[in-house]
Design an enzyme around this catalytic site. Structure first.
Site, PDB file in Angstrom:
ATOM      1  N   ARG A  37       0.718  -1.330  -0.004  1.00 48.31           N
ATOM      2  CA  ARG A  37       0.184  -0.010   0.235  1.00 48.31           C
ATOM      3  C   ARG A  37       0.979   1.180  -0.127  1.00 48.31           C
ATOM      4  O   ARG A  37       0.385   2.351  -0.498  1.00 48.31           O
ATOM      5  CB  ARG A  37      -0.866   0.035   1.233  1.00 48.31           C
ATOM      6  CG  ARG A  37      -2.032  -0.880   1.069  1.00 48.31           C
ATOM      7  CD  ARG A  37      -2.962  -0.594   1.820  1.00 48.31           C
ATOM      8  NE  ARG A  37      -4.686  -1.411   1.534  1.00 48.31           N
ATOM      9  CZ  ARG A  37      -4.925  -2.314   2.134  1.00 48.31           C
ATOM     10  NH1 ARG A  37      -4.454  -2.502   3.387  1.00 48.31           N
ATOM     11  NH2 ARG A  37      -5.839  -3.033   1.992  1.00 48.31           N
ATOM     12  N   LYS A 199     -16.940 -17.187   1.037  1.00 52.41           N
ATOM     13  CA  LYS A 199     -18.229 -17.392   1.222  1.00 52.41           C
ATOM     14  C   LYS A 199     -19.059 -16.902  -0.059  1.00 52.41           C
ATOM     15  O   LYS A 199     -18.490 -15.988  -0.749  1.00 52.41           O
ATOM     16  CB  LYS A 199     -18.676 -16.211   2.303  1.00 52.41           C
ATOM     17  CG  LYS A 199     -18.244 -16.730   3.707  1.00 52.41           C
ATOM     18  CD  LYS A 199     -18.935 -16.028   4.524  1.00 52.41           C
ATOM     19  CE  LYS A 199     -18.565 -16.108   5.843  1.00 52.41           C
ATOM     20  NZ  LYS A 199     -18.670 -15.233   6.816  1.00 52.41           N
ATOM     21  N   GLY A 357      -8.979  -8.461  -1.463  1.00 51.34           N
ATOM     22  CA  GLY A 357      -7.949  -8.060  -0.510  1.00 51.34           C
ATOM     23  C   GLY A 357      -7.170  -9.379  -0.511  1.00 51.34           C
ATOM     24  O   GLY A 357      -5.831  -9.373  -0.471  1.00 51.34           O
ATOM     25  N   GLY A 380     -12.957  -4.602  -0.756  1.00 48.81           N
ATOM     26  CA  GLY A 380     -14.357  -4.212  -0.921  1.00 48.81           C
ATOM     27  C   GLY A 380     -14.585  -3.432  -1.925  1.00 48.81           C
ATOM     28  O   GLY A 380     -15.599  -3.445  -2.703  1.00 48.81           O
TER      29      GLY A 380
HETATM   30  P1  ADP Z   1     -10.960 -11.774  -1.202  1.00 51.43           P
HETATM   31  O1  ADP Z   1     -10.574 -11.120  -0.069  1.00 51.43           O
HETATM   32  O2  ADP Z   1     -10.010 -11.608  -2.266  1.00 51.43           O
HETATM   33  O3  ADP Z   1     -12.298 -11.068  -1.936  1.00 51.43           O
HETATM   34  P2  ADP Z   1     -12.241 -13.654   0.308  1.00 51.43           P
HETATM   35  O4  ADP Z   1     -11.955 -12.835   1.270  1.00 51.43           O
HETATM   36  O5  ADP Z   1     -13.841 -14.142  -0.231  1.00 51.43           O
HETATM   37  O6  ADP Z   1     -11.515 -13.107  -1.099  1.00 51.43           O
HETATM   38  O7  ADP Z   1     -11.712 -15.016   0.532  1.00 51.43           O
HETATM   39  C1  ADP Z   1     -10.341 -15.443   0.985  1.00 51.43           C
HETATM   40  C2  ADP Z   1     -10.421 -16.718   1.800  1.00 51.43           C
HETATM   41  O8  ADP Z   1     -11.182 -17.907   1.262  1.00 51.43           O
HETATM   42  C3  ADP Z   1      -8.870 -17.033   2.167  1.00 51.43           C
HETATM   43  O9  ADP Z   1      -8.817 -16.893   3.549  1.00 51.43           O
HETATM   44  C4  ADP Z   1      -9.045 -18.572   1.856  1.00 51.43           C
HETATM   45  O10 ADP Z   1      -8.397 -19.430   2.921  1.00 51.43           O
HETATM   46  C5  ADP Z   1     -10.625 -18.924   1.845  1.00 51.43           C
HETATM   47  N1  ADP Z   1     -10.897 -20.264   1.045  1.00 51.43           N
HETATM   48  C6  ADP Z   1     -10.578 -20.290  -0.327  1.00 51.43           C
HETATM   49  N2  ADP Z   1     -10.994 -21.616  -0.426  1.00 51.43           N
HETATM   50  C7  ADP Z   1     -11.611 -22.087   0.444  1.00 51.43           C
HETATM   51  C8  ADP Z   1     -12.473 -23.464   0.846  1.00 51.43           C
HETATM   52  N3  ADP Z   1     -12.298 -24.315   0.014  1.00 51.43           N
HETATM   53  N4  ADP Z   1     -12.934 -23.509   2.053  1.00 51.43           N
HETATM   54  C9  ADP Z   1     -12.754 -22.678   3.100  1.00 51.43           C
HETATM   55  N5  ADP Z   1     -12.236 -21.420   2.809  1.00 51.43           N
HETATM   56  C10 ADP Z   1     -11.783 -21.338   1.650  1.00 51.43           C
HETATM   57 MG    MG Z   2     -11.221 -11.076   2.042  1.00 52.84          MG
END
Ligand code: ADP
Ligand code: MG
Length: 401
Positions: A37, A199, A357, A380
């Site tokens: 950052r 999720k 993130g 976000g």
């Molecule tokens: P971003 O921040 O890029 O939008 P998210 O916050 O939605 O991504 O998701 C990131 C998290 O998802 C990571 O911490 C990762 O460990 C988790 N994750 C990925 N695949 C799985 C899975 N199959 N089961 C549980 N958690 C998962």
């Molecule tokens: Mg995230």
């Protein structure tokens, strides 16, 4: 939409530029643990300094809940910023008030001051006009370069922008340039989206928004298992949001219709790396086509990676949000690593934009960020922007003339 840039602020020599940046970096034992950052704001600093502005930086760090807390002081960030920009960075232990005003006044042309954490003040998060007015005393012009907070109506992002002549910084300009074609559906086709992450709930809006304007969507990560369950597939103990099964069914139906009309594909994992759980013996994992009872899927399997790459082969634009597995823990990073490495190899031929993130963290951790076309600094904020939402921090900025 293009916003007024720094050039549009007129002569800056000798003027105080109050700059909202996002220096919300991870700290470890009192030192900055990840620089990205800080690196992201250097182009704006360079531009302002070479124009002869006196630079007053403000940022938040962590969640100190509206009161001073030394744990969240920006002092260590000033030290690291100084190393990275090769110039002294003065630090003011107060955010606004007489001391801060005197420190800003004392700056010579091209010099930099960093104010203490904005979130030590309750008025920051509540977009309080009085706090914004106190901030406005520290600058002659305002530059917003904190893309990652543009989805929040904070005083240093929104209220301040109507109190001083305002513009966006280089980082926001680059983020908007990179993400606008995705938002407006004007990115070169085929346009493929790779979605993953923990999720489904947090990804439904982006999934719904992008479904009609993409050629294919590859889904992995924890979010895939609610969709697979809605299709009647066994998912064992994999992450599942039961309250979303109905919505998941609707999304699948919509994508089936769209697929029939336009040939679009929604690709779900066809195999999985499973284990009893993250606390269990991690050497005891397996690769399966169907997730059996008693284990959970922690990564997409090699067949899924091959399938994703088949779909990505012809892509000209890729938007990737969400790791495909639990990338923080080996060997569940491999799905994410293979797909990232494939896209890195397409550098120059396919435009790959990473948002989110954890996605950005995974890309950096695995060493691929240099070979992506753009890795957004907004978590976000980048998702909301791509979905077509208006971000209050951007709406507060004047348009380019
Ligand atoms: P971003 O921040 O890029 O939008 P998210 O916050 O939605 O991504 O998701 C990131 C998290 O998802 C990571 O911490 C990762 O460990 C988790 N994750 C990925 N695949 C799985 C899975 N199959 N089961 C549980 N958690 C998962
Ligand atoms: Mg995230």
């Amino acid at each position: 939409m293009a916003y007024r840039r720094i050039d549009g602020l007129g002569e800056l020599r000798g003027k105080r530029a109050l700059v909202r940046v996002d220096l919300n970096v991870p700290l470890k034992e009192g030192a900055v643990a990840d620089d990205f950052r800080i690196l992201a704001i250097l182009p704006t600093l360079e531009r302002l300094r070479s124009a002869g502005a006196r630079v007053v930086l403000c940022s938040h760090l962590g969640r100190p809940k509206g009161q001073p807390n030394p744990e969240f002081s920006l002092a260590p960030v000033a030290a690291r910023l100084s190393e990275l920009c090769g110039a002294p960075v003065a630090f003011c232990p107060e955010t606004v008030g007489e001391k801060a005003e005197a420190a800003a006044e004392a700056l010579a042309e091209g010099e930099i001051l960093l104010l203490e954490n904005l979130r030590f003040q309750p008025g920051e998060k509540s977009n309080d006009p009085e706090f914004a007015a106190a901030l406005a005393k520290l600058g002659d012009v305002f530059v917003n370069d904190a893309f990652g907070v543009c989805h929040r109506a904070a005083a240093s992002v929104v209220a301040i922008a109507s109190l001083l002549p305002a513009a966006c910084g280089e980082l926001i300009a680059a983020e908007v340039d990179a993400l606008t074609p995705l938002r407006e559906g004007t990115a070169p086709r085929p346009f493929v989206v790779v979605l993953g992450g923990a999720k489904l709930g947090t990804k439904i809006p982006v999934l719904k928004a992008l479904l009609p304007r993409t050629d294919a969507i590859c889904v992995g990560g924890g979010m895939a298992y609610t969709l697979l369950k809605a299709m009647g597939k066994p998912i064992g103990n994999s992450r599942c949001e039961d309250d979303l099964l109905e919505v998941a069914g609707e999304i699948l139906e919509k994508s089936r219709l769209h697929m029939r009309e336009s040939g679009q594909e929604l690709v779900l994992p066809r195999d999985h790396v499973v284990a009893k759980g993250l606390d269990a013996d991690l050497a005891d994992y397996d690769v399966v086509d169907d997730v059996p009872e008693g284990v959970m899927a922690l990564d997409v399997g090699p067949g899924s990676v091959a399938e994703f790459i088949r779909v990505l082969r012809t892509a000209k634009t890729v938007f990737w949000n969400g790791p495909l597995g639990v990338f923080e823990t080996a060997p569940f990073h491999l799905g994410t690593e293979y797909v990232a490495s494939y896209l890195a190899g397409r550098q120059g031929d396919c435009h790959t934009i990473v948002g989110g993130g954890d996605s950005a963290a995974a890309t950096r951790q695995l060493g691929f960020s240099e070979r992506m076309s753009w890795v957004s600094t907004g978590g976000g904020a980048s998702l909301l922007f791509v979905q077509g939402e208006d971000l209050p921090g951007l709406s507060a900025l004047p348009a380019a003339s």
